[in-house]
Design an enzyme around this catalytic site. Structure first.
Site, PDB file in Angstrom:
ATOM      1  N   TYR A 145       1.304   5.578  -0.663  1.00 62.80           N
ATOM      2  CA  TYR A 145       0.722   7.012   0.207  1.00 62.80           C
ATOM      3  C   TYR A 145       1.032   8.018  -0.633  1.00 62.80           C
ATOM      4  O   TYR A 145       1.690   8.956  -0.381  1.00 62.80           O
ATOM      5  CB  TYR A 145       1.441   6.708   1.449  1.00 62.80           C
ATOM      6  CG  TYR A 145       0.937   7.877   2.765  1.00 62.80           C
ATOM      7  CD1 TYR A 145      -0.303   7.784   3.088  1.00 62.80           C
ATOM      8  CD2 TYR A 145       1.788   8.906   3.005  1.00 62.80           C
ATOM      9  CE1 TYR A 145      -0.782   8.531   4.024  1.00 62.80           C
ATOM     10  CE2 TYR A 145       1.496   9.570   3.999  1.00 62.80           C
ATOM     11  CZ  TYR A 145       0.196   9.404   4.489  1.00 62.80           C
ATOM     12  OH  TYR A 145      -0.142  10.413   5.585  1.00 62.80           O
ATOM     13  N   SER A 166      -9.674  -5.755   2.724  1.00 62.39           N
ATOM     14  CA  SER A 166      -9.627  -4.628   1.691  1.00 62.39           C
ATOM     15  C   SER A 166     -10.456  -5.255   0.688  1.00 62.39           C
ATOM     16  O   SER A 166     -10.415  -6.455   0.318  1.00 62.39           O
ATOM     17  CB  SER A 166      -8.239  -4.531   1.427  1.00 62.39           C
ATOM     18  OG  SER A 166      -7.414  -4.306   2.511  1.00 62.39           O
ATOM     19  N   HIS A 200      -3.820  13.781   0.241  1.00 63.46           N
ATOM     20  CA  HIS A 200      -4.262  13.004   1.497  1.00 63.46           C
ATOM     21  C   HIS A 200      -2.931  13.159   2.483  1.00 63.46           C
ATOM     22  O   HIS A 200      -3.350  13.098   3.680  1.00 63.46           O
ATOM     23  CB  HIS A 200      -4.293  11.649   0.942  1.00 63.46           C
ATOM     24  CG  HIS A 200      -4.524  10.639   2.140  1.00 63.46           C
ATOM     25  ND1 HIS A 200      -5.483  10.625   2.904  1.00 63.46           N
ATOM     26  CD2 HIS A 200      -3.690   9.568   2.530  1.00 63.46           C
ATOM     27  CE1 HIS A 200      -5.448   9.849   3.878  1.00 63.46           C
ATOM     28  NE2 HIS A 200      -4.362   9.089   3.690  1.00 63.46           N
ATOM     29  N   ASP A 238       0.780  -1.074   0.002  1.00 62.37           N
ATOM     30  CA  ASP A 238       0.045   0.183  -0.138  1.00 62.37           C
ATOM     31  C   ASP A 238       0.880   1.349  -0.272  1.00 62.37           C
ATOM     32  O   ASP A 238       1.777   1.270   1.059  1.00 62.37           O
ATOM     33  CB  ASP A 238      -0.842  -0.071   1.035  1.00 62.37           C
ATOM     34  CG  ASP A 238      -1.949   0.998   1.099  1.00 62.37           C
ATOM     35  OD1 ASP A 238      -2.144   1.440  -0.019  1.00 62.37           O
ATOM     36  OD2 ASP A 238      -2.696   1.225   2.174  1.00 62.37           O
ATOM     37  N   ASP A 290      -9.489   0.341   1.029  1.00 66.92           N
ATOM     38  CA  ASP A 290      -8.430  -0.285   2.150  1.00 66.92           C
ATOM     39  C   ASP A 290      -9.130   0.153   3.510  1.00 66.92           C
ATOM     40  O   ASP A 290      -8.809   1.301   4.197  1.00 66.92           O
ATOM     41  CB  ASP A 290      -7.257   0.572   1.807  1.00 66.92           C
ATOM     42  CG  ASP A 290      -6.136   0.016   2.776  1.00 66.92           C
ATOM     43  OD1 ASP A 290      -6.556  -1.086   3.422  1.00 66.92           O
ATOM     44  OD2 ASP A 290      -5.251   0.846   3.125  1.00 66.92           O
ATOM     45  N   GLU A 342      -9.033   4.020  -2.912  1.00 65.81           N
ATOM     46  CA  GLU A 342      -7.880   3.711  -3.629  1.00 65.81           C
ATOM     47  C   GLU A 342      -7.968   2.885  -4.933  1.00 65.81           C
ATOM     48  O   GLU A 342      -9.060   2.348  -4.995  1.00 65.81           O
ATOM     49  CB  GLU A 342      -6.768   2.910  -2.811  1.00 65.81           C
ATOM     50  CG  GLU A 342      -6.626   3.340  -1.544  1.00 65.81           C
ATOM     51  CD  GLU A 342      -5.291   2.891  -0.558  1.00 65.81           C
ATOM     52  OE1 GLU A 342      -4.498   2.255  -1.187  1.00 65.81           O
ATOM     53  OE2 GLU A 342      -5.606   3.162   0.636  1.00 65.81           O
ATOM     54  N   TYR A 386       0.393   2.393  15.618  1.00 59.33           N
ATOM     55  CA  TYR A 386       1.308   2.458  14.618  1.00 59.33           C
ATOM     56  C   TYR A 386       2.791   2.850  14.611  1.00 59.33           C
ATOM     57  O   TYR A 386       3.621   2.761  13.927  1.00 59.33           O
ATOM     58  CB  TYR A 386       0.710   3.432  13.406  1.00 59.33           C
ATOM     59  CG  TYR A 386       1.019   5.001  13.466  1.00 59.33           C
ATOM     60  CD1 TYR A 386       0.453   5.791  14.417  1.00 59.33           C
ATOM     61  CD2 TYR A 386       2.059   5.459  12.571  1.00 59.33           C
ATOM     62  CE1 TYR A 386       0.499   7.067  14.637  1.00 59.33           C
ATOM     63  CE2 TYR A 386       2.275   6.813  12.725  1.00 59.33           C
ATOM     64  CZ  TYR A 386       1.468   7.538  13.797  1.00 59.33           C
ATOM     65  OH  TYR A 386       1.875   8.921  13.991  1.00 59.33           O
ATOM     66  N   THR A 421      -4.851   6.323  -0.529  1.00 57.42           N
ATOM     67  CA  THR A 421      -6.000   7.259  -0.547  1.00 57.42           C
ATOM     68  C   THR A 421      -5.887   8.475  -1.391  1.00 57.42           C
ATOM     69  O   THR A 421      -4.961   8.991  -1.281  1.00 57.42           O
ATOM     70  CB  THR A 421      -6.468   7.728   1.036  1.00 57.42           C
ATOM     71  OG1 THR A 421      -6.665   6.581   1.722  1.00 57.42           O
ATOM     72  CG2 THR A 421      -7.677   8.426   0.860  1.00 57.42           C
TER      73      THR A 421
HETATM   74 MN    MN Z   1      -4.511   2.521   2.330  1.00 58.86          MN
END
Ligand code: MN
Length: 424
Positions: free
Chosen positions: A137, A266, A142, A135, A242, A210, A253, A358
């Site tokens: 970014y 997902s 975003h 994934d 997602d 996404e 995180y 995103t």
């Molecule tokens: Mn994502």
């Protein structure tokens, strides 16, 4: 121009003017019906095209494909692994057979009834066995929005963001096809003013709008993909929702990135739209400043103009349009993502998925997650039925749709549909 993309083509199959699947699309997916096993298919209008039947009836004989067994497999991986010249020949052959000027299939009613299956009679399946999933970014809007909300509006982007396409390795086992019912996940969360975490259902259930690309050619460990040849390694694209649990994400995180907040489901759209079919919708990608390192520098950097929409449908209620974005806003392109993924020698396989991150646009109605649309819950969205949403409620259905349109041709992706069920 790719012959199968010509806007002048028309089919003998009746197709609604606003269909996502005109004769210029010819996507690939997996269907089953009538109790038979899942098998490869394409789609036109409101019909699935059973490729195993086309093969049985000899319509692929002229293509010189060594292994016709790929048309009977439960996933597309083996078909895709035959290589780009084969996908292109098969797509062209399907286009020819559906062409109004061609009598070969059109003139054989017995065959057309076997080949074309009404879409409401088929079940769609995950089109590929996903070996690995990344994934990214890659949306600057975003990343800026999230950085502004959680860190510092003046330094919203981390120092690395404009130098490399940031990404993480995700979980492939929980990627499922449209029509999924996903239970609200449980996990650890910690309120800012609490001393210790608690365990329970996530309260901040979110979607991430996404798109993902599917790789069509493998590399060996140690090999890097040249950014200017990266498109040769990409089979096609689909919609990728997602699902994210923001409160679990916030607590877990640090320092290695998202873990259980992202791997509980997902949801992808069922049809892979080939890069060939999307060729007419290329446009210049946004300028990059500062200049990127040479391995990320593309001679003619292109994005795709693909309109993206998200709807929320409460249980028993109507669809509410909550987001209108576009794939073209991505700062990092697919080619740059794949070049970066492999620059250290990391190998890729046929059927891997690479999600964009995103996709938010520059305006509030184009934000691709509830986190941004409701600005962390501070600006609830009002639905048609008078209720409000900060995030997604139990029994809400999330619907994502995508299409590209130009010169009277609309190439659509269909939809990714997810119903959110209460925690178990
Ligand atoms: Mn994502």
């Amino acid at each position: 121009m790719i012959k199968a993309n010509s806007p002048s083509l028309t089919s003998w199959v009746e197709i609604a003017a606003d269909s996502d699947f005109p004769i210029q699309n010819i996507p690939f997916g997996i269907i089953s019906y009538g109790g038979n096993s899942p098998r490869p298919a394409s789609r036109i209008g409101d019909y699935a095209i059973d490729l195993s039947v086309l093969s049985d009836l000899g319509y692929f004989d002229s293509l010189g494909i060594d292994n016709l067994g790929v048309f009977y497999a439960p996933v597309l991986n083996d078909f895709i692994a035959l290589g780009k010249p084969v996908w292109q020949a098969v797509r062209q052959q399907i286009s020819d057979l559906l062409n109004i000027e061609n009598q070969e299939l059109q003139g054989n009613e017995n065959h057309t009834q076997q080949v074309l299956r009404p879409i409401h009679e088929v079940t769609v399946h995950l089109p590929v066995e996903v070996g690995d999933y990344t994934d990214f970014y890659s949306s600057i809007d975003h990343a800026t929005n999230v950085g502004t909300m959680f860190r510092d509006p003046d330094n919203a982007l981390f120092p690395n963001w404009k130098h490399l396409p940031v990404g993480y390795h995700g979980r492939s086992s929980s990627i499922v096809v449209s029509g999924a019912e996903i239970h609200r996940p449980k996990g650890q969360t910690k309120a800012d003013d609490a001393e210790s975490p608690t365990f329970g259902p996530s309260r901040l259930f979110d979607f991430e709008l996404e798109m993902a690309f599917v790789t069509g050619k493998q590399t060996q460990l140690g090999e890097a993909v040249d950014v200017n040849k990266a498109e040769d390694y990409i089979f096609g694209m689909l919609i990728f929702n997602d699902l994210s649990a923001r409160d679990i994400q916030k607590w877990e995180y640090v320092p290695l990135g998202p873990f259980l907040s992202k791997n509980f489901g997902s949801v992808v759209s069922p049809w892979i739209i080939t890069l060939d079919a999307l060729e007419p919708f290329k446009l210049d990608a946004p300028a990059q400043d500062p200049e990127v390192l040479p391995y990320l520098k593309v001679d003619d950097r292109k994005n795709h103009d693909i309109k993206l929409d998200v709807f929320i449908k409460p249980d028993g209620g109507e669809e509410n349009h909550v987001c209108a974005s576009n794939y073209k806003y991505l700062y990092w392109t697919m080619s740059q993502q794949l070049a970066h993924q492999t620059v250290n020698g990391c190998n890729i396989n046929v059927g891997d998925m690479y999600a964009s991150g995103t996709i938010s646009g520059p305006t509030p109605e184009s934000y691709g997650s509830m986190l941004e649309l409701s600005w962390r819950g501070s600006k609830p969205i009002r639905l048609n039925d008078g209720t409000e949403r900060r995030f997604v409620n139990d029994n809400d259905t999330i619907i994502m749709r995508a299409y590209a349109e130009k010169d009277g041709v609309r190439i659509g992706f269909g939809e990714s549909v997810t119903k959110v069920l209460p925690s178990i």
